[in-house]
Write an enzyme that holds these catalytic residues in place. Structure first.
Site, short mmCIF file in Angstrom:
data_model
loop_
_atom_site.label_atom_id
_atom_site.label_comp_id
_atom_site.label_asym_id
_atom_site.label_seq_id
_atom_site.Cartn_x
_atom_site.Cartn_y
_atom_site.Cartn_z
CE LYS A 196 -1.90 2.96 2.04
NZ LYS A 196 -1.78 4.41 1.69
CD GLU A 271 12.38 3.73 9.13
OE1 GLU A 271 12.20 4.74 9.86
OE2 GLU A 271 12.60 3.79 7.92
CB CYS A 305 12.29 8.56 9.61
SG CYS A 305 13.06 7.43 8.46
CD GLU A 402 9.57 12.45 12.44
OE1 GLU A 402 8.48 11.89 12.63
OE2 GLU A 402 10.53 11.90 11.87
P1 ADP Z 1 2.65 11.04 7.25
O1 ADP Z 1 1.95 11.56 8.48
O2 ADP Z 1 4.08 11.43 7.19
O3 ADP Z 1 1.89 11.23 5.97
P2 ADP Z 1 1.66 8.47 7.82
O4 ADP Z 1 2.20 7.68 8.94
O5 ADP Z 1 0.33 9.13 7.98
O6 ADP Z 1 2.77 9.49 7.45
O7 ADP Z 1 1.58 7.60 6.50
C1 ADP Z 1 2.46 6.57 6.15
C2 ADP Z 1 1.68 5.48 5.46
O8 ADP Z 1 0.70 5.00 6.37
C3 ADP Z 1 0.92 5.92 4.22
O9 ADP Z 1 0.95 4.89 3.26
C4 ADP Z 1 -0.48 6.13 4.74
O10 ADP Z 1 -1.47 5.98 3.75
C5 ADP Z 1 -0.58 5.01 5.75
N1 ADP Z 1 -1.59 5.22 6.80
C6 ADP Z 1 -2.05 6.39 7.32
N2 ADP Z 1 -2.98 6.15 8.25
C7 ADP Z 1 -3.12 4.81 8.36
C8 ADP Z 1 -3.92 3.93 9.16
N3 ADP Z 1 -4.79 4.41 10.05
N4 ADP Z 1 -3.78 2.59 8.99
C9 ADP Z 1 -2.89 2.10 8.10
N5 ADP Z 1 -2.12 2.87 7.32
C10 ADP Z 1 -2.23 4.21 7.43
#
Ligand code: ADP
Length: 498
Positions: A196, A271, A305, A402
């Protein structure tokens, strides 16, 4: 739709094509028919519409991955043949390196030259490196004694078996490289995958899917579901048919992944975020340390990161290094990633721009001094000036949290033990940097630092052979190197009575 690649380039042709998801070897739309918009962050313009997959699509992708894992060409393939397919994917990536770099630059905003070296070539190297592991995954034999069965004989050994179907959720800062870090060890061990990509940057993953087909990866081994985190991502993390979930992203979402995965206790590697300390001692070679400290934070626009976002400078060289890093920051040329002169692109999205500006505002409110930068640049795209903040300390948001943007805080220190304690005053533990010519100081500090990687007289050095991952709330497990292979295998102990 605005196509922003060089006219007629392979990347431009790719951008023009309708975007689909990869499920069981077929390129499909989301079952619900929805799409979401993908932006060029330098222009703030839509460059693609990508399927908005959700739980139903994840179901189909997991079923395909399960079939491929249990009963397919892939599960019957010899380790040697599996290694060859993985190697070929690396080759095909390199054959399309310019195209992939252009796609990454347009989608993420980073300079195309950086995308070529830091994203595409490292991604290909990861496939080449992990290809070799396919034939080198083996258990051990054990001379067991079994005290309660005197006289009996046994033959005991371990098998290392693939975990099964893995869900892999990746971020937008190094889209292709993060896909490679996750996909490669999974393939080497014989797992199958539902990937994903981040909704901000799904394009290189889609192209990677096409290239894996070109390289001969059997159907269903790599499935790619594009969609939003809360829908597609959450469905991957919670799916009972997924044996392991591997995630890279924010610590906040990492905790949601753990909660979702706890339903059926699937394996989890994470990570996550960082707030990495970077320590400059007075005896360091400042001609290297000053640009090194600047690059530690400003590389990839601070969207790493492991960015060296807390800079500690020994008291007697404080002014000199602060000035040097600020001068360096002030000279960085911002622009669109495809412009060959650009040294730093925009932030990835309007949301990230707002987030980083929110941090800068909070610093100002809390009386932190802005030495350089501190503001948005231009009114088109999502550009922020490289920023140096002097004197932020615990209690200031810009010091504690961060930021994930081109913003560094600086503080003076007196000696090794003081800076060791300060470096650890964070919930994170991903990376740290030390700049010194004194081996004793370096070796005294290295064991004090609660961080998964320590760079000395260098920063942001990555290699497929070197494990990467975090202490504390920076994550669980390691990526790259042989350690990544263990994260995708289960150990089966076998004991045969003779
Ligand atoms: P950022 O805040 O830097 O955008 P995220 O941690 O939100 O980073 O996103 C990293 C990945 O996690 C992306 O692929 C995002 O679509 C996915 N993601 C965000 N929210 C969820 C969730 N609740 N469950 C699973 N995956 C998620």
């Amino acid at each position: 739709m605005a196509v922003t690649a060089e006219a007629e380039s392979p990347a431009a042709r790719f951008l023009e094509q309708p975007k689909r998801m990869l499920v069981d070897g077929d390129w499909v739309e989301a079952r619900n028919g929805s799409t979401f918009e993908v932006f060029d962050p330098a222009l703030g313009e839509v460059i693609a519409h990508v399927p908005g997959g959700d739980a139903e699509d994840v179901d189909l992708a997991v079923a395909a991955a399960r079939r491929a894992f249990e009963d397919s060409e892939w599960s019957r393939m010899t380790a040697s043949d599996r290694g060859r397919v993985i190697w070929r994917i690396g080759d095909v990536i390199l054959e399309h390196a310019d195209e992939l770099a252009e796609i990454e630059s347009i989608d993420n905003g980073k300079p195309v030259g950086i995308a070529r070296v830091a994203d595409v070539e490292l991604a290909a190297d990861m496939f080449h490196y992990m290809a070799g592991f396919a034939t080198k995954i083996y258990g051990q034999t054990f001379p067991i004694s079994v005290l309660y069965a005197p006289g009996a004989q046994f033959h005991a050994y371990t098998l290392k078996e693939p975990i099964g179907v893995v869900g892999q959720i990746i971020p937008w800062n190094f889209p292709l490289l993060m896909a490679a870090w996750k996909v490669c060890p999974a393939l080497a061990t014989g797992c199958t995958i539902v990937l994903k990509p981040a909704e901000q940057t799904p394009l290189s993953a889609i192209r990677l899917g096409e290239l894996t087909q070109e390289a001969g990866l059997p159907d269903g081994v790599l499935n790619i579901v594009t969609g939003l985190g809360e829908t597609a991502g959450a469905a991957v993390a919670a799916h009972p048919g997924v044996d392991k979930v591997a995630f890279t992203g924010s610590t906040e979402v990492g905790k949601l992944i753990v909660q979702a995965a706890s339903n059926d206790l699937k394996r989890v590697t994470l990570e996550l975020g960082g707030k990495s300390p970077n320590v400059v001692f007075a005896d360091a070679d400042l001609e290297t340390a000053i640009p090194g400290a600047a690059n530690a934070i400003f590389f990839n626009h601070g969207q790493c990161c492991c960015a060296g976002s807390r800079l500690y400078i020994e008291q007697k060289i404080y002014d000199e290094v602060l000035q040097g890093v600020s001068d360096h920051a002030g000279k960085i040329k911002l622009g669109r990633g495809l412009d060959p002169d650009t040294e730093m692109g925009p932030l990835v999205s309007a949301e990230q721009l707002d987030r980083v500006k929110g941090f800068l505002d909070s610093g100002e409110r809390e009386g932190v001094r802005t030495v350089t930068g501190g503001k948005q640049v231009g009114d088109r795209g999502y550009f922020v000036a490289p920023t140096v903040l002097d004197g932020a300390s615990p209690g200031n948001k810009v010091y504690d949290e961060e930021i994930f943007g081109p913003v560094v805080t600086t503080l003076p220190f007196k000696d090794v033990s003081e800076v060791g304690a300060a470096a650890n005053e964070t919930i994170y533990g991903l990376a740290a940097g030390i700049w010194t010519n004194d081996l004793t100081k370096a070796h005294r500090l290295i064991p004090q630092l609660r961080a998964g990687t320590v760079w000395v007289n260098t920063y942001n050095i990555f290699d497929a052979a070197l494990p990467f991952g975090g202490y504390k709330q920076s994550g669980w497990g390691r990526e790259m190197g042989e350690e990544a292979i263990h994260e995708y295998t289960e150990t089966k102990s076998v004991c045969i009575g003779l």
